[in-house]
Design a protein around this motif. Structure first.
Motif, short mmCIF file in Angstrom:
data_model
loop_
_atom_site.label_atom_id
_atom_site.label_comp_id
_atom_site.label_asym_id
_atom_site.label_seq_id
_atom_site.Cartn_x
_atom_site.Cartn_y
_atom_site.Cartn_z
N PRO A 452 0.81 -1.23 0.00
CA PRO A 452 0.00 0.00 0.00
C PRO A 452 0.84 1.27 0.00
O PRO A 452 0.45 2.26 -0.65
N ILE A 453 1.97 1.27 0.71
CA ILE A 453 2.83 2.45 0.70
C ILE A 453 3.36 2.71 -0.71
O ILE A 453 3.38 3.85 -1.19
N ILE A 454 3.77 1.65 -1.38
CA ILE A 454 4.26 1.79 -2.76
C ILE A 454 3.14 2.31 -3.66
O ILE A 454 3.35 3.19 -4.51
N PHE A 455 1.91 1.78 -3.46
CA PHE A 455 0.78 2.25 -4.25
C PHE A 455 0.58 3.76 -4.08
O PHE A 455 0.42 4.50 -5.06
N ILE A 456 0.60 4.20 -2.85
CA ILE A 456 0.33 5.62 -2.57
C ILE A 456 1.40 6.51 -3.21
O ILE A 456 1.10 7.49 -3.89
N ILE A 457 2.67 6.14 -3.00
CA ILE A 457 3.76 6.96 -3.54
C ILE A 457 3.75 6.94 -5.06
O ILE A 457 3.90 7.98 -5.72
N CYS A 458 3.55 5.75 -5.64
CA CYS A 458 3.54 5.66 -7.11
C CYS A 458 2.36 6.42 -7.71
O CYS A 458 2.51 7.11 -8.74
N PHE A 459 1.18 6.33 -7.08
CA PHE A 459 0.04 7.05 -7.61
C PHE A 459 0.23 8.56 -7.49
O PHE A 459 -0.19 9.33 -8.37
N TYR A 460 0.88 8.98 -6.42
CA TYR A 460 1.16 10.41 -6.29
C TYR A 460 2.08 10.88 -7.41
O TYR A 460 1.83 11.92 -8.05
N GLN A 461 3.14 10.11 -7.66
CA GLN A 461 4.06 10.50 -8.72
C GLN A 461 3.40 10.37 -10.10
O GLN A 461 3.68 11.16 -11.00
N LEU A 462 2.53 9.37 -10.29
CA LEU A 462 1.82 9.26 -11.55
C LEU A 462 0.90 10.46 -11.77
O LEU A 462 0.71 10.92 -12.91
N HIS A 463 0.34 10.95 -10.69
CA HIS A 463 -0.48 12.15 -10.80
C HIS A 463 0.35 13.34 -11.28
O HIS A 463 -0.11 14.16 -12.08
N GLN A 464 1.61 13.39 -10.79
CA GLN A 464 2.48 14.47 -11.24
C GLN A 464 2.82 14.33 -12.72
O GLN A 464 3.06 15.33 -13.40
N VAL A 465 2.86 13.10 -13.21
CA VAL A 465 3.27 12.85 -14.60
C VAL A 465 2.08 12.84 -15.55
O VAL A 465 2.10 13.46 -16.61
N LEU A 466 1.03 12.10 -15.18
CA LEU A 466 -0.11 11.88 -16.08
C LEU A 466 -1.32 12.76 -15.77
O LEU A 466 -2.28 12.78 -16.54
#
Length: 1585
Positions: A452-466
């Motif tokens: 879940p921690i990886i999900f949260i961090i990755c989705f945050y960064q994906l939001h910055q990108v996509l």
């Protein structure tokens, strides 16, 4: 901060970023760069000091320590010199401020602290300090900034400042070099252990960090096959002596907590139920043993009310977390830090791609800074993950050790009611499979919160990108998450079903191995084989379902992340006004999606593993929470002069059944000899068990002195030397030992045993006869020199003259035990006049107590019992003089009261009430098979002329072994060395099918081509010059951009046709990308389907071949191979081949193709990388070749070391009552811990060598990342798309390299299981069961005519003959008795008749047919044998009588009637369908023997062999069996190996054997008439003449 630092800022971003080099303000130099390293040392000081104070060593300083102190002093001088320079006003690089003086003071105080800690560390015995090493390392890293700042700005610095700083920096470098070496650590060497001490104890912090201390072992394993002694010992903190006590204490506290809650619960129950719960207190514990915590006892009637589920149960899971939670948390904290570093890679990739796109405008140093950051993150990731995994692996080792030890200890404390819920195989399964699954969950537990921690961090960064397009992926995850959860839960349920099938299969497999002798003699192997294979077929159906589910999960693991990626890209393209995706957006997204893919793949696997572990934890919890024996049952407080006192006591084996012993009143004074008599099932053995505290006491009081020795009815023998079996852990006393050997009539046995007293006794005493085992058991008790001796019919298995010798020399008033308290259960009425008190039992009650004369005068049940017995006996002149005296006494004291008739006695004997619920259930020494023949030949024995020889116990008297050397019967398990043989792999994969294997390879190529193609296509998409102008398109404007060919593209908003064309082009790229991704998902599903299904089919065939070959092994194999060693193949190895091997093979193929694809793609995108890839591949091959041989061998030793653990465990379970009686629980527990330690040594070795390999491959990964990023920075005219593709793959290299080696090693390790199974599959078997063209007629043998023609037998080719040309002719219907002294060859003759031993020369003809020409089953099924050991199997009574269901119920009832069992069986509620327990332990020994007689009556062939069939039963049962044989087999040929000579005196002829030859063969009358005959001397020894 301005006043503190003067006019300097602590950080000037503009100065840092917009500069040709990274420049930091002076305030940053004087604060952050000083406070960070110094703050680390001060913050860790309390913990480090506490650790130092706890260490006891007081060591002198070494030269290394003094050198470190000198360097610190030098650094202090440099700092003081710099202060003097500043105060003197000399010009420096930075202005002087308060921060400068603060930093100087902090440095000097920290240096003083480092001197103190360095001295303390050495004085306390620490070889290398972790806090100090990190302090110096941080100091060096922080001083890198002033290091290059002074170089760049040297003109603004003075020569003194430069000299002092660089001298100081040189001292720092020297200091870190010295700290990289360990100080002298000779004090840590374990003087007791024979193994090499763990090198980690001597290693420096740096060596421990990167696992260099394992290199010496790796080097040995690389140069030559690793030997057992080459493996280093466990660290002290991981040994069972350190981990187990804490776990057991925590578990006891948990049980106490549950007991308190249950006690509180009882206060809220209705009044009528409040007294059903109570605490039991431990009392009268031996000195030195800890008082255990109270348990909750459920009184009678407690189950009648509220369900038991309302009570509180102790939680094993809570105990595990309390014991190991802190260490596991430490592992997880390392993992948190590693995950935080991991998600920095996409950010750095984004920065690097931006830098490449704008290389002309960005400072050059930033590119190199990004390269260094990539390498730094990779290095930190490697170190943190290594620490996290290694800590978790140590925790898992401790968890396994604790659970295995708890399971073992529970087997020694569990009461009989709880024990009968579990077969031996089920308990072993708990220790092997369930413990392993809990251990596996420890390693994967971090994923539950990590994913879940990886999900949260990755989705945050994906939001910055996509942007908001990433929400599409979130929605898909949320929708599919419940589906994945449901699948995982169903996966767990399937594993639950598999465990149940596996338990049933192992239970039957254990019974097959324990009763293999009986199965071979009856030719019943096929029936049991079919029974096991039927269970196996059901198990394989579940395994196939699990495989199909795993295929689905693999598809979802690949498909879900791909679907999320595609959905996000589609949403991004559809919602973007330009419909363009840049390389930065694409490859950063791909990197983030790769991390998501890893997390999404791990989470279902983790849930599945945790689900299995949860199930296993519940099973273990249930077992460990079972009721224990109550220490308060028998106290040690007896009255003065009283050894045993029982007052108005009632005992039971099962609270749900009728009381077994009722209203027992008995008082035994110290020094008395008490005999307990009664008919079969009267409760005699149960009374002894009650004295030992083995039964549950319902009321009354029982007390006995604690110094007790116990001789069980069924002798329990350990797999040790004969001397060790007798000593049984007691202090050595040679004089007493010799006296005991003589008194127990073992002197002649020592002369015949190959190694004398040092001869190894096989598992369950296979190379001893029944009489020998009983005498060894008695000798053990006598040698122990206790105050009280409980003897459960120890004379039943020995001949009368041996019994007289033992009674007079050991038990009687002139024996070695005179003055001791002796309680003797006996069926021998001739001993009764020589005892002080006789206790008569009937139906669980004491009916009479008194001396022999008193009981005869009373003329009660005891006198009636004697009269009835004597009426059934032989009334000729040959009966013993003791019986004549008893008869005379009875006739004098006879009164008019009626006596019991023989028929009434028989009815009473077999009444249903006497189902010996106890005698049976009480035998916690679960009777296993007693294989008697062994590789030696006929090692028989005892005192001169003894006749207690067992049919299967004759062993070859081997040449005299060297004195003092142990004669090994069971050799250490053979372990392969070197590579797994190609022939094994070929045979295994040929089962899969080469065509299918080729199909699997093609699908893997397709999958990896699609995977690589998708990323290459993405690179082409983002670099298409026709699409790039769209990215720069702004509303109302246009951008002109020149491509590499010089063509100019102009796009405007008004050019709608052109815009639509370009958008269509984007959709085209997107469509192809989706198609390739779909191809990837489908191909991986298909190849997974083929891998799993075909390997499940291979597992089915492998198990069938193994089982078929095992049951066809000759008996010598089972005599010399421990059952645990064979079962290990059917437990762990079969489990690996069923489930683990397909999974590992799939991953191995996956990663090998991944690695090839990565190297191809990186080389394609950046050809310069080929120059780096060559040394990387060379280093990889070198590391792999160095690691694999060592790891493979360690895993082989790890597998082989399980057998001693399980063999000792099984042995302890079988002898638990004896272990408890001798108060030897602690000693046996310590022996178990030492075996577990030995097992863990190889696990620890495998773990540490794996860490060594991973750290080196991580280094290679860092080199690949460094090369790829550096080439991206320095290469001119390289596009960001190509760089993104190259680095995306480079970031996968480390993981792929590591997984490649891991999977290669895992594959080899799992193929070792195939290899171990192949070892037993390829063993030579005995002759075929059926030879079609040599089958005898269905009526054969019609007459029973047997002819031995010059028969010669030897046990092995290299041994001497045991039968030397036997020739004789036995006429049809003759009754032949076979007798002879020790080693005469009696057993060998009978074994040859069943072809258990094959003829070396000569032949045996039965009704004119040579038995060597026919199949074994055709022979054995046409002969009948009644063996000494009454072996029954779990299942119905009908199954035990007629496993092939060839006979009708009428035939079965007739056989039971003739065996005097009809009354007993008809009284059972289920009759013929009555369930027998494992070993038939819910029937008495006599009843079991009568069931075996009923088997013989059903077969009723023309040839009957009696293998001392009445040696271990009471005289009443003996009379019943003999009378049945005389009537039912009157027209059959009967060959009897005689135990009691009076049973064969009416036979037609007697065969007397001596040294393998027939010396006499005539009628008993003529032989007795010749006073010089051997038979006459044997009869004289037995007091018959």
């Amino acid at each position: 901060m301005t006043g503190f630092c003067g006019e300097s800022l602590i950080l000037d971003v503009d100065l840092l970023l917009n500069n040709t080099w990274p420049e930091f303000p002076p305030c940053f130099h004087h604060t952050v760069l000083v406070w960070v390293p110094c703050g680390w040392l001060w913050l860790t000081l309390p913990v480090f000091l506490r650790h130092l104070i706890s260490l006891p060593e007081r060591l002198h300083l070494t030269k290394l320590t003094i050198a470190k102190l000198v360097l610190i002093a030098g650094m202090m001088i440099c700092v003081i010199g710099d202060v003097i320079r500043a105060v003197s006003g000399e010009k420096g690089l930075h202005d002087i401020s308060t921060s400068f003086y603060t930093a100087t003071v902090l440095k000097l105080t920290t240096y003083i602290l480092s001197i103190t800690l360095t001295v303390l560390s050495r004085r306390r015995g620490i070889s290398s300090s972790c806090p100090l090493y990190i302090f110096w390392l941080l100091h060096i890293l922080c001083d890198v900034i002033p290091f290059y700042s002074l170089i760049i700005q040297w003109q603004g610095s003075s020569a003194v400042e430069l000299s002092l700083f660089y001298l100081h920096y040189g001292f720092l470098l020297l200091q870190i070099v010295l700290c990289s070496f360990a100080d002298n650590t000779d004090h840590v060497v374990d003087k007791v252990s024979k193994r090499i001490p763990c090198p980690a104890l001597r290693a420096s912090f740096l060596n421990r960090l990167i696992f260099s201390w394992t290199f010496s072992t790796m080097l040995k394993g690389w140069k030559r096959p690793l030997q057992n002694d080459d493996v280093y010992d466990l660290p002290p903190l991981l040994k069972s002596e350190a981990t187990v006590p804490h776990f057991l204490e925590t578990w006891q506290r948990e049980r106490q907590r549950a007991a308190r809650l249950n006690n509180a619960l009882s206060r809220h129950l209705p009044r009528e139920r409040q007294n059903l719960l109570e605490f039991s207190e431990d009392v009268d514990l031996p000195q030195g043993r800890k008082k255990t915590l109270p348990d909750v006892i459920i009184k009678e009637g407690a189950h009648a009310g509220k369900p038991e589920t309302s009570s509180h149960k102790p939680s094993l899971l809570r105990t595990l977390f309390r014991t190991h939670g802190c260490k596991l948390l430490k592992s997880h904290l390392f993992r948190v830090a590693a995950e935080l570093f991991l998600v920095l890679n996409p950010y750095l990739l984004k920065r690097l791609l931006y830098y490449v796109e704008n290389k002309e405008t960005e400072p050059e140093w930033q590119g190199y800074g990004i390269v260094i950051a990539f390498v730094f993150i990779s290095a930190m990731l490697s170190l943190l993950q290594a620490r996290s995994f290694f800590t978790a692996e140590n925790v898992s080792l401790s968890v396994r050790t604790g659970l295995m030890s708890a399971v073992y200890k529970k087997a020694l404390t569990m009461n009989n009611e709880s024990r009968k819920k579990y077969t031996t195989g089920e308990i072993v399964n708990l220790m092997s499979v369930d413990v392993q699954r809990v251990e596996a969950a420890v390693m994967q537990m971090w994923i539950v919160w990590g994913a879940p921690i990886i999900f949260i961090i990755c989705f945050y960064q994906l939001h910055q990108v996509l942007g908001l397009a990433f929400l599409t992926g979130v929605v898909i995850m949320l929708v599919l998450a419940p589906f994945q959860y449901k699948l995982s839960m169903h996966h767990r349920d399937l594993f639950n079903h598999q465990l149940k099938r596996k338990d049933a299969r192992l239970k039957n497999m254990g019974e097959l191995l324990n009763g293999i002798k009986v199965l071979k003699l009856y030719a019943w192997e096929g029936s049991f084989r079919d029974k096991i294979m039927a269970i196996r077929d059901k198990e394989m159906k579940v395994v196939m379902k699990i495989a199909l589910f795993e295929v689905l999960l693999v598809f979802l693991w690949i498909g879900f992340p791909t679907l999320i990626t595609i959905a996000s890209f589609v949403t991004y393209i559809m919602t973007s006004p330009t419909a363009y995706m840049s390389s930065e957006t694409a490859f950063v997204s791909i990197a983030l999606f790769n991390y998501l893919r890893g997390a999404m793949n791990m989470l279902p696997m983790c849930i599945s593993t945790l689900a299995q572990a949860s199930l296993s934890t519940k099973r273990l919890n249930k077992y460990l929470a079972e009721d224990d024996l109550e220490p308060s049952t028998v106290s040690a407080n007896t009255a003065e002069g009283i050894a045993i006192s029982i007052d108005k006591a009632t005992f039971t084996w099962n609270t749900e059944s009728e009381s077994t012993l009722k209203n027992i009143n008995l008082s035994v004074p110290i020094g008395q000899l008490v005999a307990i008599v009664g008919t079969v099932g009267a409760g005699k053995s149960s009374l002894l068990s009650a004295m030992l505290g083995e039964m549950r006491k319902l009321k009354g009081h029982a007390a006995m002195k604690k110094s007790v020795a116990y001789v069980p009815q069924e002798a329990w023998i350990q797999n040790l030397s004969l001397k060790a079996n007798i000593a049984f852990g007691s202090e050595p006393d040679d004089k007493r030992y010799l006296d005991v050997i003589k008194a127990c009539a073992l002197e002649s046995d020592l002369q015949t045993l190959p190694g004398g007293a040092n001869t190894e006794i096989g598992e369950k005493g296979i190379n001893l006869s029944g009489g020998q085992k009983q005498r060894v058991s008695l000798a053990r008790a006598v040698y122990s020199n206790k105050d009280i001796y409980l003897l459960d019919d120890p004379l039943s298995a020995v001949d009368s003259h041996v019994g007289k010798h033992i009674f007079s020399q050991v038990i009687g008033h002139q024996g070695i035990l005179k003055g001791k308290t002796r309680v003797l259960v006996t069926h021998g009425v001739h001993w009764l006049p020589m005892v002080d008190v006789i206790v008569v039992m009937d139906r669980g009650e004491i009916t009479e107590v008194g001396s022999y004369e008193e009981l005869l005068d009373h003329d009660g049940p005891f006198a009636q019992f004697l009269k009835t017995y004597l009426q059934q006996g032989n009334h000729d002149n040959l009966e013993d003089e003791e019986l004549q005296e008893i008869r005379s006494t009875l006739s004098k004291n006879s009164v008019s009261s009626p006596s019991l008739s023989p028929s009434k006695l028989s009815d009473y004997l077999h009444s249903p009430q006497l189902l010996r619920q106890l005698s049976v259930e009480s035998e916690t020494t679960l009777r296993q098979r007693h294989h008697k023949e062994n590789i030696f030949g006929s090692m028989r024995s005892v005192a001169s002329g003894n006749m207690d020889c067992d049919l299967n116990q004759e062993v070859y008297v081997a040449e005299e072994a060297a004195a003092g050397e142990e004669y090994k019967l069971i050799e250490d398990e053979y372990t392969e060395t070197g590579n797994v043989r190609y022939s094994i792999l070929k045979s295994y994969f040929s089962v899969i099918g080469w065509v299918w294997a080729a199909g699997i390879m093609v699908l893997y190529v397709t999958y990896n081509f699609a995977w690589a193609m998708s990323n290459v296509w993405l690179s082409q998409w983002t670099e298409d010059p026709r699409l790039k102008p769209i990215a720069h398109f702004q509303a109302g404007n246009y951008t002109s951009r020149v491509n590499t060919t010089g063509t100019v593209f102009n796009v405007t908003m008004d050019d709608s046709d052109n815009k639509d064309t370009l958008r269509s082009l984007s959709y085209y790229y997107l469509g192809v990308y989706c198609a390739v991704a779909f191809t990837q998902a489908v191909s991986v599903m298909l190849n997974s389907l083929l891998v799993y299904t075909k390997m499940v089919d291979a597992a089915k065939v492998t198990h069938r071949n193994l089982l078929d070959n095992i049951i066809k092994q000759p008996m010598s194999f089972f005599d010399t191979t421990p059952t645990g060693r064979i079962l290990n193949r059917f437990t762990k190895d079969v489990d690996v081949v069923d489930g683990h091997l397909p999974r590992v093979l799939r991953l191995w193929l996956e990663f090998i193709f991944y690695l090839i694809s990565i190297l191809v793609v990186i080389s394609y995108s950046t050809p310069m990388f080929l120059a780096v890839s060559v040394p990387v591949i060379v280093c990889f091959i070198f590391i792999q070749r160095m690691y694999t041989p060592t790891s493979r061998q360690l895993r082989r030793y790890f597998s082989a070391s399980k057998s001693p653990v399980f063999s000792h465990f099984t042995e302890t379970i079988n002898g638990a009552s004896s272990v408890r009686a001798y108060r030897a629980q602690d000693r046996f527990f310590q022996q178990s811990l030492s075996r577990v330690n030995e097992h863990n040594i190889f696990y620890y070795g495998a773990v540490t060598t794996h860490r060594w390999m991973k750290m080196r491959l991580d280094g290679l990964g860092c080199l690949v990342v460094f090369s790829a990023t550096l080439l991206g920075v320095v290469s001119p005219h390289i596009s960001s798309g190509v760089v993104g593709l190259s680095i995306t793959y480079a970031l996968m290299v480390t993981g792929c390299l590591i997984m490649m080696v891991i999977m290669t090693t895992e594959l080899e390790a799992h193929v070792v299981s195939v290899e171990r199974m192949a070892q037993y599959t390829s063993l030579p078997t005995e002759a075929p069961w059926v030879i079609q063209d040599k089958r005898p007629s269905p009526e054969w043998p019609e007459k029973g005519h047997i002819k031995f023609d010059n028969l010669k037998i030897r046990y092995r080719p290299e041994l001497d003959l045991v039968l030397k040309g036997i020739s004789c002719d036995i006429k049809p219907g003759e009754k032949i008795g076979v007798v002879g002294r020790t080693g005469a060859g009696k057993s060998s003759l009978t074994l040859a008749l069943f072809r258990i031993l094959e003829a070396d020369d000569g032949r045996i003809l039965v009704d004119g047919l040579d038995i060597a020409d026919m199949g074994l089953h055709d022979l054995r099924s046409r002969l009948t044998i009644l063996p000494q050991d009454p072996m029954l199997f779990s299942g119905t009574l009908r199954l035990n009588l007629d496993p092939f269901e060839k006979h009708s119920d009428e035939d079965l009832w007739l056989a039971l009637e003739r065996a005097h069992l009809k009354g007993f069986v008809s009284g059972l509620s289920e009759g013929l369908l009555h369930e027998c327990e494992e070993g038939g332990h819910n029937l008495s020994v006599g009843q079991r023997q009568l069931v075996c007689l009923a088997r013989s009556l059903l077969r009723r062939t023309k040839v009957l062999i009696l293998d001392e069939a009445t040696a271990a039963v009471d005289m009443e049962t003996d009379d019943l069996i003999q009378s049945t044989i005389r009537t039912a087999f009157s027209d059959c040929t009967v060959i009897t190996i005689a135990h009691r000579l009076n049973t064969i005196l009416d036979y037609d002829r007697i065969m007397v054997l001596s040294a393998g030859e027939i010396v006499e063969f005539a009628s008993p009358t003529s032989l007795l008439a010749d006073t010089n005959s051997t038979f006459y001397s044997l009869a004289k020894d037995a007091n018959i003449v």
